[in-house]
Design an enzyme around this catalytic site. Structure first.
Site, PDB file in Angstrom:
ATOM      1  CD  GLU A   1      -3.258   1.082  -2.377  1.00 13.63           C
ATOM      2  OE1 GLU A   1      -3.736   0.987  -3.519  1.00 13.63           O
ATOM      3  OE2 GLU A   1      -2.862   2.148  -1.877  1.00 13.63           O
TER       4      GLU A   1
ATOM      5  CG  ASP B   1       0.755   6.374  -3.534  1.00 11.16           C
ATOM      6  OD1 ASP B   1       1.099   6.266  -4.722  1.00 11.16           O
ATOM      7  OD2 ASP B   1      -0.411   6.245  -3.151  1.00 11.16           O
TER       8      ASP B   1
ATOM      9  CD  GLU C   1      -3.356   8.942  -6.787  1.00 12.01           C
ATOM     10  OE1 GLU C   1      -2.577   8.231  -7.433  1.00 12.01           O
ATOM     11  OE2 GLU C   1      -3.945   8.549  -5.767  1.00 12.01           O
TER      12      GLU C   1
END
Ligand code: BDP
Length: 677
Positions: A268, A341, A369
């Site tokens: 990332e 993820d 999340e």
């Protein structure tokens, strides 16, 4: 008159004393017992064990003994034995002080869950040596993907001022066997390696040490260049290697029992060894060499992917498999549970079982999340159990993910497991009162992944709320159903990554901002078309199935045998695909979303009647959040079904409740959620 004032004050006092903000977590045993507790050795840690029992244990005298015999050695350095009887006397035995501490918390847990009667003969040892929390906390005290307020680490006040929360944090963790913590975000800044910062870290390390919690830091791979002013951060550059050696020495001078580094590199957009044409192994080994003299370790993350033609789900495997066996022996590779993820449901990462010459540590995400932040009650014990029990078949049937990582199948020197923390400054630590159950469950499963999700929920509820069965039965049902319900109203049948771009809370399957990376867009994953929906990862598609061992690769590859809860993860199926229960895919999708919504409504129905069984504060907090959960479940259902309907062009089954929103209305919703909200 006077009397009434006194009475009034007493009422105020008791309201003040018993106002329930959740800050006491699961550690709520009545104190002031004055139990008789003796120990054959003294240390800061043993004193804590002693004090905890003295103030909370309600039975006959307890002896804490450090003994070095074969039987206890077999239980490892964190293991312990508890024998005896609450009426006549108990003895806790271990070879180490931390063994006694864990034994003390075990005994208190038995008392609080009413399981301490009769003759006790308990032998315990943890499945993983390192049971570590990963804080994604920034040095400015915001928390990446944190939903419980600012970071508990008050970097602005350290090293002078010491928050009482550090000790409370240590105690809570020790009580569930967590023995290490990474203090800062994996997206690390080089500033985490300055001498001033080490002084702050030292204070936290000093606070946590008596509870046997080791401190680690995340590092930024470019630190030699950015902080040290070197020409580059190439891991094969002599000066860079020396810089790391000196830096590590500097840390150990301040914190002699420092644990080591967690590294996110070439992921990332973060720097890493590949910037210099080197491999992940080159990078990890350089750090490992610097840490080796001090017994420090490197946890090197396998969460890597880049925008390319290659299916994102395949990338970590393809990048790390060729490096198997090339890592130094104080490196452990940290792998997220699934190949993408932390999605609501993923198959396990195919690296588990495949990478056999390198120790792997699972990374679970405790912070929600992608699972409703701290707005929704989602108990993750069930999700994690599914992960641990998944069969990799790497050594034939029964080669579960748990066994590939806990040393059973591959006897590596290091065994570890990480959980991304959901902790913040909020009074109740985790934003949602039930977020505490996920912190608790992570610790308990890291200690023993064979415990059932239900037993852990049961323990946690008893310790956190009450032993009243009229409370326990319905609320445990809510917990046990909550993850699967959420999967149903968010992303059923193997769908994934339908989240809104910024906040990862609500649905945005249509999301397509100009210039966006394709692999960050929902359409990359759901691939909805007039023909059907789902990501073709079969041998005729991206062939991600081939990364799994037989017979799993064949099971996943065949649409007839692929588990339906992962159907659209592995297959692009036509809208009229015949599901095993008799419906066509489109109808099944509609019913799954409805099922999830109805379950959320059911949670409200189960919660309301327990009002008088617990304190009004926590009752009302949870009640309010369950309302939000149902409202947002309907949002998910309507948004996804109305959007996918533009492709399927089929009616929502007529007997099913109709959407109450319009698609255009759904597209207008802009949540302005900040990471630390
Ligand atoms: C993703 C998060 C991002 C993290 C990243 C990671 O959205 O904030 O930095 O994972 O694990 O899930 O590195």
């Amino acid at each position: 008159m006077k009397k009434s004032i006194v009475f009034f004050c007493l009422v105020l006092l008791s309201v003040g004393l018993y106002a329930e903000d959740g800050s006491r977590l699961w550690l709520r045993a009545e104190t002031g017992q004055n139990a008789t507790v003796t120990a054959n050795k003294q240390s800061a840690t043993i004193n804590i064990a002693k004090q905890e029992l003295e103030s909370q244990w309600k039975g006959a005298p307890v002896q804490l003994n450090i003994i070095n015999n074969k039987d206890l050695q077999k239980l490892g350095k964190d293991g312990y034995r508890i024998t005896g009887n609450k009426l006549t006397g108990i003895s806790i035995l271990a070879t180490t002080e931390q063994g006694l501490l864990y034994g003390a918390y075990h005994l208190l847990r038995l008392q609080e869950t009413r399981s301490d009667a009769g003759m006790l003969n308990i032998a315990e040892s943890p499945k993983y040596d390192l049971r570590i929390l990963n804080h994604w906390d920034n040095l400015n005290r915001t928390v990446e993907r944190g939903y419980a307020g600012y970071s508990i680490w008050r970097w602005d006040q350290l090293p002078e001022q010491i928050s009482p929360r550090y000790k409370e944090y240590a105690r809570a963790n020790a009580s569930i066997g967590i023995n290490a913590t990474v203090l800062n975000n994996v997206n690390a800044t080089p500033d985490a390696l300055t001498p001033e910062f080490f002084q702050k870290v030292k204070v936290i390390a000093d606070e946590l040490r008596p509870y046997h919690i080791k401190v680690f830091l995340s590092i930024n791979f470019s630190s030699p260049k950015v902080l040290g002013g070197l020409e580059n951060s190439d891991p094969l550059n002599k000066d860079v290697r020396k810089w790391w050696k000196d830096k590590v020495k500097e840390i150990y001078n301040v914190i002699p029992d420092f644990g080591g580094f967690l590294v996110k590199a070439n992921s990332e957009g973060l720097p890493g060894p590949q910037d210099y044409g080197r491999t992940h192994a080159d990078g990890a080994n350089m750090l490992a060499e610097a840490l080796k003299p001090y017994k420090g370790i490197v946890m090197w993350r396998a969460f890597v992917y880049s925008p390319s033609d290659q299916d994102r789900a395949k990338q970590a495997f393809n990048e790390f498999m060729p490096l198997d066996g090339k890592f130094n022996d104080n490196v452990i590779v940290q792998v997220k549970n699934g190949p993408i993820d932390f999605q609501p449901r993923e198959p396990f990462s195919p690296l588990f079982g495949a990478m056999q010459k390198t120790p792997l540590m699972p990374e679970l995400q405790i912070t929600q999340e992608y699972l409703g932040h701290s707005k929704q009650l989602v108990y993750l014990g069930t999700q994690w159990k599914e992960f641990f029990e998944s069969d990799t078949y790497c050594k034939g049937a029964g080669s579960t993910v748990a066994k590939t990582t806990d040393g059973t199948l591959f006897p590596h020197k290091l065994t570890a497991i990480a959980g991304v923390a959901n902790i913040g400054e909020d009074a109740n630590w985790t934003g949602h009162h039930f977020g505490q159950s996920n912190w608790y469950a992570f610790g308990r499963l890291a200690w023993n992944h064979e415990l059932s999700a239900e037993q852990i929920a049961d323990e946690w509820l008893k310790m956190t709320f009450t032993n009243d069965v009229n409370f326990l039965t319905p609320v445990k049902e809510i917990m046990m159903d909550s993850w699967e319900a959420m999967v149903s109203y968010m992303m059923p049948l193997g769908l994934h990554h339908l989240f809104a771009w910024h906040h990862h809370y609500g649905p945005e399957p249509w999301c397509n901002p100009p210039g966006a990376r394709p692999d960050w867009l929902p359409s990359y994953y759901h691939k909805a078309s007039t023909f059907g929906i789902g990501f073709d990862r079969t041998t005729t598609g991206s062939n991600a199935v081939s990364q799994y061992f037989p017979p799993l690769n064949e099971i996943f590859n065949n649409i007839e045998t692929c588990p339906e809860n992962l159907l659209l993860w592995f297959h692009h199926a036509p809208w009229d695909h015949q599901m095993r229960g008799g419906r066509i895919l489109w109808d099944e999708l509609c019913y799954k979303y409805l099922l999830g919504v109805n379950q959320a409504r059911g949670f409200q129905k189960k919660w309301d009647p327990i009002e008088n069984l617990i304190d009004p504060e926590r009752f009302a907090d949870v009640q309010f959040k369950l309302k939000v959960q149902t409202r947002d479940a309907i949002w998910w259902k309507d948004a996804c079904l109305l959007y996918f309907q533009t492709f399927s062009k089929r009616p929502i089954p007529f007997e099913m409740e109709r959407p109450i929103h319009d698609l255009e209305e759904m597209k207008q919703i802009q949540l302005n959620l900040e990471h630390h909200n």
